[in-house]
Design a protein around this motif. Structure first.
Motif, PDB file in Angstrom:
ATOM      1  N   THR A 252       0.936  -1.324  -0.273  1.00  0.00           N
ATOM      2  CA  THR A 252       0.307  -0.139  -0.159  1.00  0.00           C
ATOM      3  C   THR A 252       0.690   0.990  -0.322  1.00  0.00           C
ATOM      4  O   THR A 252       0.574   2.266  -0.641  1.00  0.00           O
ATOM      5  CB  THR A 252      -1.077   0.167   0.994  1.00  0.00           C
ATOM      6  N   GLU A 253       1.686   1.392   0.517  1.00  0.00           N
ATOM      7  CA  GLU A 253       3.152   2.638   0.762  1.00  0.00           C
ATOM      8  C   GLU A 253       3.552   2.605  -0.781  1.00  0.00           C
ATOM      9  O   GLU A 253       3.529   3.472  -0.713  1.00  0.00           O
ATOM     10  CB  GLU A 253       3.617   2.324   2.040  1.00  0.00           C
ATOM     11  N   LEU A 254       3.931   0.894  -0.991  1.00  0.00           N
ATOM     12  CA  LEU A 254       4.784   1.269  -2.184  1.00  0.00           C
ATOM     13  C   LEU A 254       3.428   2.035  -3.245  1.00  0.00           C
ATOM     14  O   LEU A 254       4.630   3.523  -4.202  1.00  0.00           O
ATOM     15  CB  LEU A 254       5.055   0.195  -3.042  1.00  0.00           C
ATOM     16  N   VAL A 263       2.914   7.724 -10.839  1.00  0.00           N
ATOM     17  CA  VAL A 263       3.272   6.033 -11.796  1.00  0.00           C
ATOM     18  C   VAL A 263       1.971   5.747 -11.430  1.00  0.00           C
ATOM     19  O   VAL A 263       1.878   5.435  -9.611  1.00  0.00           O
ATOM     20  CB  VAL A 263       4.440   5.134 -11.077  1.00  0.00           C
ATOM     21  N   PRO A 264       0.730   6.011 -11.445  1.00  0.00           N
ATOM     22  CA  PRO A 264      -0.438   5.679 -10.595  1.00  0.00           C
ATOM     23  C   PRO A 264      -1.031   3.947 -10.730  1.00  0.00           C
ATOM     24  O   PRO A 264      -1.484   3.376 -11.931  1.00  0.00           O
ATOM     25  CB  PRO A 264      -1.909   5.906 -11.284  1.00  0.00           C
ATOM     26  N   VAL A 265      -0.662   3.240 -10.037  1.00  0.00           N
ATOM     27  CA  VAL A 265      -0.790   1.325  -9.365  1.00  0.00           C
ATOM     28  C   VAL A 265      -1.149   1.726  -8.089  1.00  0.00           C
ATOM     29  O   VAL A 265      -1.644   2.135  -7.273  1.00  0.00           O
ATOM     30  CB  VAL A 265       0.635   0.983  -9.495  1.00  0.00           C
ATOM     31  N   ASP A 266      -2.548   0.321  -8.106  1.00  0.00           N
ATOM     32  CA  ASP A 266      -2.812  -0.453  -7.050  1.00  0.00           C
ATOM     33  C   ASP A 266      -2.245  -0.862  -6.580  1.00  0.00           C
ATOM     34  O   ASP A 266      -1.268  -1.556  -6.787  1.00  0.00           O
ATOM     35  CB  ASP A 266      -4.682  -0.244  -7.004  1.00  0.00           C
ATOM     36  N   PRO A 267      -2.240  -0.971  -5.074  1.00  0.00           N
ATOM     37  CA  PRO A 267      -1.632  -2.480  -4.166  1.00  0.00           C
ATOM     38  C   PRO A 267      -1.566  -3.629  -4.745  1.00  0.00           C
ATOM     39  O   PRO A 267      -0.766  -4.697  -4.483  1.00  0.00           O
ATOM     40  CB  PRO A 267      -2.392  -2.233  -2.744  1.00  0.00           C
ATOM     41  N   GLU A 324     -14.448  -5.994   1.521  1.00  0.00           N
ATOM     42  CA  GLU A 324     -13.963  -4.806   3.046  1.00  0.00           C
ATOM     43  C   GLU A 324     -13.419  -6.311   3.842  1.00  0.00           C
ATOM     44  O   GLU A 324     -11.822  -6.431   4.043  1.00  0.00           O
ATOM     45  CB  GLU A 324     -15.458  -4.587   4.011  1.00  0.00           C
ATOM     46  N   HIS A 325     -13.333  -7.285   3.774  1.00  0.00           N
ATOM     47  CA  HIS A 325     -13.243  -8.801   3.968  1.00  0.00           C
ATOM     48  C   HIS A 325     -11.699  -9.126   3.714  1.00  0.00           C
ATOM     49  O   HIS A 325     -10.553  -9.387   4.155  1.00  0.00           O
ATOM     50  CB  HIS A 325     -13.669 -10.034   4.375  1.00  0.00           C
ATOM     51  N   LEU A 326     -11.442  -8.847   2.335  1.00  0.00           N
ATOM     52  CA  LEU A 326      -9.975  -8.774   1.687  1.00  0.00           C
ATOM     53  C   LEU A 326      -8.940  -7.509   1.717  1.00  0.00           C
ATOM     54  O   LEU A 326      -8.091  -7.602   2.174  1.00  0.00           O
ATOM     55  CB  LEU A 326     -10.553  -9.032   0.614  1.00  0.00           C
ATOM     56  N   GLU A 327      -9.617  -6.455   1.817  1.00  0.00           N
ATOM     57  CA  GLU A 327      -9.166  -4.915   2.540  1.00  0.00           C
ATOM     58  C   GLU A 327      -8.531  -5.604   4.223  1.00  0.00           C
ATOM     59  O   GLU A 327      -7.368  -4.604   4.868  1.00  0.00           O
ATOM     60  CB  GLU A 327      -9.656  -4.447   2.293  1.00  0.00           C
ATOM     61  N   ARG A 328      -9.777  -6.423   4.968  1.00  0.00           N
ATOM     62  CA  ARG A 328      -9.133  -6.310   6.664  1.00  0.00           C
ATOM     63  C   ARG A 328      -8.096  -7.169   6.801  1.00  0.00           C
ATOM     64  O   ARG A 328      -6.832  -6.730   7.537  1.00  0.00           O
ATOM     65  CB  ARG A 328     -10.147  -6.466   6.748  1.00  0.00           C
ATOM     66  N   THR A 329      -8.343  -8.763   5.402  1.00  0.00           N
ATOM     67  CA  THR A 329      -7.277  -9.000   6.005  1.00  0.00           C
ATOM     68  C   THR A 329      -6.067  -9.454   5.510  1.00  0.00           C
ATOM     69  O   THR A 329      -5.188  -9.594   5.985  1.00  0.00           O
ATOM     70  CB  THR A 329      -8.100 -10.495   6.140  1.00  0.00           C
TER      71      THR A 329
END
Length: 364
Positions: A252-254, A263-267, A324-329
């Protein structure tokens, strides 16, 4: 800015002011004579002159004093400077008995009204010239900018679509009024264009006479150079470069760091490129009697993670709950359409046939 007038300017402005006062005095005297000829009362004639031409003079002087104090004039003063001359002319027309008298009586008040407004305008310009502050232009620009901000807010957040569309059109119409009548802004824009023309002419003449091209400036920011370098790279190489620079950062930080540098990328993309495995921890289980290493989460691909979350939450779980579960865990950002598509593919996938057990026994 604090400029002063020279002797020549004082002379010309003084002559102009004297002529305007003379024209205004003759106009007022003419109106006074016309009204007295009709009503045969001097007090009535004086009152008509004071109410018409005199009112225009008072408003012009009011605007002058406010300008000298660095303040804008109220709306009633600005409107009165238009209405007072019209009222004086209408008075002259109504007291006339013939068409010729109506024309003469209607034009006579314009002399004193025009002289009053002319004197006020010259005095205002002198104040702007000496101080560099145009209170009226500042008032108009401030009002236009405030209205643009309001209309843009309405265009973005109003619940009614028609109101949003109207507000958007109004904001574009108001944009044409910003800076209108601002002499300082005009001078600044001319100076900018003058500098560009001068630089262009210098480059053209330098090319004609064989001057070597100028070296790029060394004052460019490091951030700008890095942004240009990363933007020209393949996103995969940019992700690996950022990971080498910050090996302690999570996905996420990267992703956020790469977004800062253009450079727009997602985690999820960062995790897939780096092939990062879950962290492992050493735990002690009393029943096992030994230390074992276990993984925090079993490494799976994105679709496997969706199916795993759906199995944990149960068959009634919604796509939003799974996200939400995937984001949390697992710290994965997955949109709901992808979750639905992954579950649909998993439901349609045929189950693999069980392996055939080896034949036991033999022929009889």
């Amino acid at each position: 800015m604090n400029r002063t007038l020279n002797t020549w300017q004082y002379t010309v402005l003084g002559i102009a002011a004297v002529l305007m006062v003379a024209v205004g005095a003759f106009g007022g005297w003419g109106t006074y004579s016309n009204v007295q000829a009709q009503f045969h009362r001097g007090a009535t004639a004086a009152g008509v002159v004071a109410a018409g031409e005199g009112l225009a003079l008072v408003l012009a002087l009011t605007m002058l004093c406010l300008t000298m104090l660095g303040q804008s004039s109220p709306a009633v003063v600005r409107i009165g400077l238009w209405i007072a001359p019209v009222g004086a002319c209408a008075t002259g027309v109504t007291i006339a008995e013939t068409t010729g008298e109506a024309i003469v009586y209607g034009l006579t008040p314009m002399a004193m009204s025009g002289a009053a407004e002319g004197l006020g305008l010259i005095a205002r310009r002198v104040t702007i010239y000496r101080t560099g502050v145009d209170a009226e232009a500042q008032r108009r620009n401030a009002q236009a900018v405030q209205q643009i901000a309001y209309q843009r807010a309405v265009a973005q957040h109003h619940p009614d679509e028609e109101v949003r569309e109207a507000a958007l059109r109004e904001s574009w119409a108001l944009a044409k009024k910003v800076g209108r009548g601002d002499a300082q802004l005009g001078a600044d824009l001319v100076e900018v264009q003058r500098a560009r023309i001068r630089n262009g002419a210098d480059d053209a003449l330098g090319g004609m006479y064989g001057r070597p091209p100028a070296k790029p400036s060394s004052t460019a920011s490091i951030t700008g150079k890095l942004r240009d370098r990363l933007a020209a790279m393949d996103p995969t190489d940019a992700i690996r470069l950022a990971h080498d620079a910050r090996p302690d950062a999570d996905v996420t930080e990267l992703a956020h760091l790469l977004g800062v540098y253009g450079v727009p990328v997602d985690p999820v993309a960062v995790a897939m490129v780096l092939g990062r495995q879950p962290d492992e921890y050493e735990v002690h289980r009393p029943d096992a009697g030994a230390h074992q290493q276990v993984s925090t989460l079993e490494p799976v691909n994105l679709q496997g993670a969706v199916i795993e979350a759906a199995s944990i939450l149960g068959p009634d779980a919604k796509a939003k709950q799974i996200a939400e579960h995937l984001e949390r865990t697992r710290r994965l950002l997955v949109d709901e359409p992808y979750i639905r598509a992954a579950l649909s593919r998993a439901a349609k996938k045929p189950q693999s046939e069980p392996e055939a057990k080896p034949m036991e026994g033999g022929y009889a």
